[in-house]
Design an enzyme around this catalytic site. Structure first.
Site, PDB file in Angstrom:
ATOM      1  N   GLU A  92       0.804  -1.215   0.000  1.00  0.00           N
ATOM      2  CA  GLU A  92       0.000   0.000   0.000  1.00  0.00           C
ATOM      3  C   GLU A  92       0.842   1.271   0.000  1.00  0.00           C
ATOM      4  O   GLU A  92       1.976   1.294   0.477  1.00  0.00           O
ATOM      5  CB  GLU A  92      -0.961  -0.014   1.177  1.00  0.00           C
ATOM      6  CG  GLU A  92      -0.277  -0.035   2.508  1.00  0.00           C
ATOM      7  CD  GLU A  92      -1.273  -0.296   3.638  1.00  0.00           C
ATOM      8  OE1 GLU A  92      -1.854  -1.400   3.669  1.00  0.00           O
ATOM      9  OE2 GLU A  92      -1.446   0.588   4.465  1.00  0.00           O
ATOM     10  N   CYS A 105       3.477   8.431   1.072  1.00  0.00           N
ATOM     11  CA  CYS A 105       4.066   7.508   2.045  1.00  0.00           C
ATOM     12  C   CYS A 105       4.298   6.171   1.335  1.00  0.00           C
ATOM     13  O   CYS A 105       3.336   5.553   0.863  1.00  0.00           O
ATOM     14  CB  CYS A 105       3.103   7.351   3.221  1.00  0.00           C
ATOM     15  SG  CYS A 105       3.626   6.127   4.426  1.00  0.00           S
ATOM     16  N   CYS A 112       6.756  -7.119   7.440  1.00  0.00           N
ATOM     17  CA  CYS A 112       7.865  -6.565   8.215  1.00  0.00           C
ATOM     18  C   CYS A 112       8.289  -7.570   9.277  1.00  0.00           C
ATOM     19  O   CYS A 112       7.447  -8.161   9.955  1.00  0.00           O
ATOM     20  CB  CYS A 112       7.446  -5.253   8.885  1.00  0.00           C
ATOM     21  SG  CYS A 112       8.815  -4.465   9.763  1.00  0.00           S
ATOM     22  N   CYS A 116       6.621  -5.171  15.611  1.00  0.00           N
ATOM     23  CA  CYS A 116       6.190  -4.360  16.753  1.00  0.00           C
ATOM     24  C   CYS A 116       4.778  -4.800  17.151  1.00  0.00           C
ATOM     25  O   CYS A 116       3.956  -5.118  16.288  1.00  0.00           O
ATOM     26  CB  CYS A 116       6.205  -2.879  16.392  1.00  0.00           C
ATOM     27  SG  CYS A 116       7.832  -2.347  15.866  1.00  0.00           S
ATOM     28  N   CYS A 119       1.561  -2.995  15.496  1.00  0.00           N
ATOM     29  CA  CYS A 119       1.557  -2.575  14.092  1.00  0.00           C
ATOM     30  C   CYS A 119       0.968  -3.638  13.171  1.00  0.00           C
ATOM     31  O   CYS A 119       1.382  -4.805  13.214  1.00  0.00           O
ATOM     32  CB  CYS A 119       2.979  -2.250  13.668  1.00  0.00           C
ATOM     33  SG  CYS A 119       3.128  -1.903  11.909  1.00  0.00           S
ATOM     34  N   CYS A 341      -0.599   2.551   8.970  1.00  0.00           N
ATOM     35  CA  CYS A 341       0.403   1.674   8.389  1.00  0.00           C
ATOM     36  C   CYS A 341      -0.040   0.206   8.298  1.00  0.00           C
ATOM     37  O   CYS A 341      -0.289  -0.441   9.301  1.00  0.00           O
ATOM     38  CB  CYS A 341       1.621   1.821   9.293  1.00  0.00           C
ATOM     39  SG  CYS A 341       2.982   0.762   9.020  1.00  0.00           S
TER      40      CYS A 341
HETATM   41  N1  SAH Z   1       9.348   0.525  10.119  1.00  0.00           N
HETATM   42  C1  SAH Z   1       9.538   1.910  10.231  1.00  0.00           C
HETATM   43  C2  SAH Z   1       8.735   2.719   9.253  1.00  0.00           C
HETATM   44  C3  SAH Z   1       7.328   2.270   9.007  1.00  0.00           C
HETATM   45  S1  SAH Z   1       6.208   2.469  10.345  1.00  0.00           S
HETATM   46  C4  SAH Z   1       9.279   2.373  11.665  1.00  0.00           C
HETATM   47  O1  SAH Z   1       8.773   1.599  12.444  1.00  0.00           O
HETATM   48  O2  SAH Z   1       9.631   3.502  11.969  1.00  0.00           O
HETATM   49  C5  SAH Z   1       6.011   4.221  10.379  1.00  0.00           C
HETATM   50  C6  SAH Z   1       5.440   4.755  11.664  1.00  0.00           C
HETATM   51  O3  SAH Z   1       4.071   4.373  11.804  1.00  0.00           O
HETATM   52  C7  SAH Z   1       6.181   4.241  12.872  1.00  0.00           C
HETATM   53  O4  SAH Z   1       6.501   5.269  13.765  1.00  0.00           O
HETATM   54  C8  SAH Z   1       5.158   3.299  13.466  1.00  0.00           C
HETATM   55  O5  SAH Z   1       5.392   3.133  14.810  1.00  0.00           O
HETATM   56  C9  SAH Z   1       3.843   3.972  13.126  1.00  0.00           C
HETATM   57  N2  SAH Z   1       2.672   3.089  13.236  1.00  0.00           N
HETATM   58  C10 SAH Z   1       2.588   1.785  12.973  1.00  0.00           C
HETATM   59  N3  SAH Z   1       1.347   1.304  13.247  1.00  0.00           N
HETATM   60  C11 SAH Z   1       0.632   2.357  13.700  1.00  0.00           C
HETATM   61  C12 SAH Z   1      -0.723   2.515  14.168  1.00  0.00           C
HETATM   62  N4  SAH Z   1      -1.568   1.490  14.182  1.00  0.00           N
HETATM   63  N5  SAH Z   1      -1.124   3.733  14.582  1.00  0.00           N
HETATM   64  C13 SAH Z   1      -0.273   4.791  14.536  1.00  0.00           C
HETATM   65  N6  SAH Z   1       1.003   4.710  14.109  1.00  0.00           N
HETATM   66  C14 SAH Z   1       1.467   3.496  13.691  1.00  0.00           C
HETATM   67 FE1  SF4 Z   2       7.761  -2.884  11.091  1.00  0.00          FE
HETATM   68 FE2  SF4 Z   2       5.476  -1.758  11.836  1.00  0.00          FE
HETATM   69 FE3  SF4 Z   2       7.458  -2.000  13.578  1.00  0.00          FE
HETATM   70 FE4  SF4 Z   2       7.682  -0.232  11.563  1.00  0.00          FE
HETATM   71  S1  SF4 Z   2       6.191  -0.181  13.215  1.00  0.00           S
HETATM   72  S2  SF4 Z   2       9.224  -1.700  12.276  1.00  0.00           S
HETATM   73  S3  SF4 Z   2       6.585  -1.356   9.954  1.00  0.00           S
HETATM   74  S4  SF4 Z   2       6.336  -3.707  12.609  1.00  0.00           S
END
Ligand code: SAH
Ligand code: SF4
Length: 358
Positions: A92, A105, A112, A116, A119, A341
């Protein structure tokens, strides 16, 4: 043999490729004019380029490998594109419209591996890295979409914050940046490009050494190891003190401001005490840092996490501000269209799986 996307080549790589095959050096600039300024979608439309060169390009490259699967537009102008890659995987891309311009974006990996706990992108482990061409193509597809409406809108900013960990796909990320930043093509200024990492320490050093003006954002989400490991398991191998050492190196080397991203999760990392702890952690870098407070966008699968209450967000923000930490609360874009994301992709895949069961 599968043909590569022409968008994956940096200007220097394309120049070398063409000259190695007996083509004149200036052809590379002509090809880039057609790709990034006139934005044609077929080599045969590059009418001032000699036939033999067009044939050579057609035999070896493709212009479009991404297929638009679906798109959604939010009331606030945010658009979400779901693309199918040539191997069938879905990714996406999001377009956000601001007063200062239009920001795309991009996704860097299929899934990934960082995993986390909040996420949606981590729900499925990484199946592969995207090529530099596939990352550039996301921007070009959005730009083509704008071109088709005919309002002269241009992609002016890029955030590498879609699915995936960009520093886990470093070489392709750097080629992507070189392509979109080059004045010979799209010319998106380095200061208008932001890369977000979960904190892959070794790569923060490499990024600092790369000598580019691209912005860096580090996903912090917690001010101590115990809490951060609970939220982001990557913290086990890359603890906060190591991330901070790398950040200090980055600041010293580049003298550029760094952004810390901090998702606010109700009752988890949003207390006043945690805010004070965050102040202590970063107060020595307050001149060169900015904290982006992100209201959590709930993910169906993670019932343990909720968005922080408005009051807690404000208190957290106030504590940072009163202590001289520059910060802001991220305005939610496109919350009516699953803009967080990885959410659109994970929902589509869930639908596909359910259909497959029928
Ligand atoms: N992997 C990288 C970049 C992609 S995620 C990273 O983690 O930084 C980009 C941002 O979106 C990150 O700060 C992540 O923590 C945030 N993000 C992921 N899932 C989210 C959610 N459900 N609500 C708000 N922010 C989110
Ligand atoms: Fe991966 Fe999501 Fe963690 Fe970014 S926030 S490193 S995309 S699992």
């Amino acid at each position: 043999m599968k043909k590569e996307s022409i968008y994956g080549l940096t200007f220097e790589q394309l120049t070398d490729w063409l000259t190695e095959r007996g083509q004149k050096k200036f052809r590379a600039q002509q090809v880039w004019d057609w790709l990034y300024r006139k934005r044609v979608k077929a080599f045969s439309d590059m009418v001032n380029i000699k036939k033999d060169c067009v044939l050579l390009l057609e035999e070896n490259f493709v212009i479009q490998t991404l297929e638009l699967h679906s798109k959604q537009e939010s009331k606030d102008g945010t658009m979400k594109f779901l693309f199918k890659l040539d191997d069938g995987n879905l990714i996406e891309t999001v377009l956000m419209r601001f007063d200062y311009g239009s920001s795309v974006c991009v996704t860097t990996q299929v899934g990934c591996n960082i995993g986390c706990s909040f996420c949606a992108s981590g729900l499925l482990s990484k199946s592969r890295d995207l090529t530099s061409g596939e990352i550039v193509e996301q921007v070009m597809n959005v730009q083509h979409n704008m071109d088709s409406v005919g309002k002269e809108e241009r992609v002016s900013h890029i955030v590498v914050m879609g699915i995936g960990e960009p520093f886990d796909n470093f070489v392709n990320l750097m080629d992507f940046i070189s392509v979109v930043n080059s004045d010979r093509g799209l010319g998106i200024g380095a200061r208008h490009i932001t890369v977000s990492t979960s904190g892959i320490v070794k790569k923060i050093y490499e990024f600092a050494d790369a000598g580019i003006q691209v912005n860096l954002a580090v996903s912090l989400h917690a001010p101590n190891n115990e809490l951060r490991t609970k939220i982001m398991k990557v913290n086990r191998g890359q603890p906060i003190e190591k991330v901070m050492e790398a950040v200090d190196y980055y600041l010293e080397k580049t003298n550029r401001r760094i952004t810390f991203e901090y998702i606010l999760l109700d009752g988890v990392n949003d207390s006043a005490e945690t805010a004070h702890e965050l102040v202590e952690l970063i107060k020595d870098k307050k001149r060169l840092s900015y904290v982006n407070l992100i209201p959590y966008n709930p993910v169906d699968e993670y019932i343990q996490y909720k968005q922080s209450k408005k009051g807690s967000i404000l208190t957290f923000y106030d504590i940072l501000m009163k202590n001289g930490i520059q910060c802001g609360v991220r305005h939610e874009q496109g919350s009516d269209i699953d803009a967080a994301c990885g959410q659109l992709r994970s929902k589509q895949m869930k639908k596909d799986r359910e259909q497959a069961k029928v």
